[in-house]
Design a protein around this motif. Sequence first.
Motif, short mmCIF file in Angstrom:
data_model
loop_
_atom_site.label_atom_id
_atom_site.label_comp_id
_atom_site.label_asym_id
_atom_site.label_seq_id
_atom_site.Cartn_x
_atom_site.Cartn_y
_atom_site.Cartn_z
N HIS A 172 -7.62 17.73 -4.86
CA HIS A 172 -7.54 16.72 -6.18
C HIS A 172 -6.26 16.58 -6.53
N LYS A 173 -5.33 17.70 -6.43
CA LYS A 173 -4.10 17.86 -6.87
C LYS A 173 -3.40 16.98 -6.14
N VAL A 174 -3.55 16.95 -4.74
CA VAL A 174 -2.50 15.97 -3.87
C VAL A 174 -3.13 14.71 -4.03
N ALA A 175 -4.37 14.37 -4.42
CA ALA A 175 -4.66 13.11 -4.76
C ALA A 175 -3.90 12.54 -6.14
N ALA A 176 -4.08 13.32 -7.03
CA ALA A 176 -3.30 13.03 -8.14
C ALA A 176 -1.74 12.71 -8.43
N ALA A 177 -1.07 13.56 -7.22
CA ALA A 177 0.15 13.30 -7.02
C ALA A 177 0.44 11.99 -6.32
N ILE A 178 -0.35 11.61 -5.43
CA ILE A 178 -0.38 10.26 -4.85
C ILE A 178 -0.82 9.27 -5.63
N ALA A 179 -1.76 9.22 -6.25
CA ALA A 179 -2.26 8.05 -7.25
C ALA A 179 -1.70 7.98 -8.45
N HIS A 180 -1.08 9.07 -9.32
CA HIS A 180 -0.45 9.06 -10.46
C HIS A 180 0.88 9.49 -10.54
N ARG A 181 1.85 9.21 -9.56
CA ARG A 181 3.08 9.41 -9.55
C ARG A 181 3.69 9.26 -10.98
N PHE A 209 0.32 11.54 -23.51
CA PHE A 209 -0.94 10.82 -22.83
C PHE A 209 -1.43 12.08 -21.88
N GLY A 210 -2.81 11.74 -21.49
CA GLY A 210 -3.38 12.84 -20.23
C GLY A 210 -3.84 11.97 -19.37
N HIS A 211 -4.88 12.38 -18.60
CA HIS A 211 -5.51 11.57 -17.36
C HIS A 211 -5.03 11.56 -16.13
N THR A 212 -3.72 11.86 -16.10
CA THR A 212 -3.23 11.90 -14.68
C THR A 212 -3.12 13.19 -14.07
N HIS A 213 -3.36 14.27 -14.89
CA HIS A 213 -3.47 15.76 -14.49
C HIS A 213 -2.29 16.19 -13.84
N ARG A 214 -1.03 15.31 -14.39
CA ARG A 214 0.22 15.86 -14.08
C ARG A 214 1.21 16.05 -15.16
N MET A 215 1.98 17.39 -15.18
CA MET A 215 2.91 17.81 -16.28
C MET A 215 3.96 16.63 -16.52
N VAL A 216 4.26 16.49 -17.40
CA VAL A 216 5.39 15.20 -17.76
C VAL A 216 5.91 15.40 -19.11
N LEU A 217 7.06 16.04 -18.92
CA LEU A 217 7.98 16.62 -20.16
C LEU A 217 9.11 15.57 -20.37
N GLY A 218 9.17 14.55 -21.00
CA GLY A 218 10.26 13.81 -21.56
C GLY A 218 10.76 12.80 -20.46
N TYR A 219 9.82 12.20 -19.80
CA TYR A 219 10.25 11.21 -18.74
C TYR A 219 10.75 10.11 -19.53
N PHE A 226 8.25 9.98 -22.39
CA PHE A 226 6.68 10.16 -22.25
C PHE A 226 6.49 11.56 -21.84
N TYR A 227 5.11 12.28 -22.50
CA TYR A 227 4.79 13.53 -22.38
C TYR A 227 3.41 13.61 -21.76
N SER A 228 2.93 14.73 -21.21
CA SER A 228 1.65 14.84 -20.78
C SER A 228 1.62 16.30 -20.46
N GLY A 229 0.60 16.97 -20.74
CA GLY A 229 0.36 18.35 -20.64
C GLY A 229 -0.58 18.99 -19.30
N GLY A 230 -0.85 18.00 -18.25
CA GLY A 230 -1.39 18.50 -17.28
C GLY A 230 -2.94 18.61 -17.57
N ALA A 231 -3.71 19.26 -16.97
CA ALA A 231 -5.12 19.52 -17.07
C ALA A 231 -5.61 20.93 -16.91
N HIS A 235 -6.01 25.18 -10.25
CA HIS A 235 -4.86 24.90 -9.18
C HIS A 235 -3.69 23.97 -10.01
N VAL A 236 -4.03 23.64 -11.25
CA VAL A 236 -3.38 22.25 -12.03
C VAL A 236 -2.68 23.05 -13.38
N PRO A 237 -1.41 22.77 -13.60
CA PRO A 237 -0.62 23.45 -14.67
C PRO A 237 -1.30 22.54 -15.98
#
Length: 256
Positions: A172-181, A209-219, A226-231, A235-237
């Motif tokens: 699921h972590k790999v899928a999120a990295a591909i689908a939600h870059r 925002f959330g949903h993507t399961h990826r950490m985003v800190l000030g993109y 843009f900021y996101s806190g992962g999930a 195995h996901v931060p």
Amino acid sequence: MIHDWPSKPLPKRVVFISDLHLMSSRSTAEEHEYLIASMIERSDVVVWGGDLFDFRWSRFRDELEAVRFASGYLRSWHNRFPNHQFVFLCGNHDASPAFLDEVRRQVDDQSNFVLMGDVLRIDDTVMLHGDQIEGRGTIARFENYRQKWADKKRAPLWRFAPYDAIVAARGHKVAAAIAHRNRMAVNKLARFLDLHDLNFDNGIRRVVFGHTHRMVLGYEHHQMQFYSGGAAIRHVPFHPIEIEFDCENGGNRSSR
């Protein structure tokens, strides 16, 4: 549904908590309970940012039992922090109509549960679950995507074991990295927000925002951050996002 913050003055500190995926076997929310509590305690406003609960992969076979659990979870935090204000933003995994009806009742019954919706604007900051990216830049497609999730029932039992195996293998972590870059997700979010005039030209500086399961800190994109806190998933931060508002000078800054 887009809401502006309903009261003045602005809060000093807001914490955005999403993607706990409670009720599913992949959730690690209990491991983060101390972190969540400590961040709520030092905030004025708590924004539940969607997918707090996972009705699709719920361990409860009966939906009403799942609704009771989810409702009780929210109520426990609201009762524990009666002087805080709480907002609920819907996600796709907790779009159960029966659950959302219960959330509306809580908003009506509890003085510190101030509103629910899809998008919240506080000053120059926008918060939303993030599944709006699935609309490919149109409101109609997003609404259709969310409705499909609202209509979904709990997955059949035979699908649970393969799904758990995928999570254990970190698929699921790999899928999120591909689908939600990050670049792709931020582009789609900006496109959706632009449909509602929520952009830099109209005073927006930060998007949480959330949903993507990826950490985003000030993109940075289109002069917005843009900021996101992962999930809270194996195995996901995960780390809730804090927004501090400078009420005197009208600015804000975001931090983990």
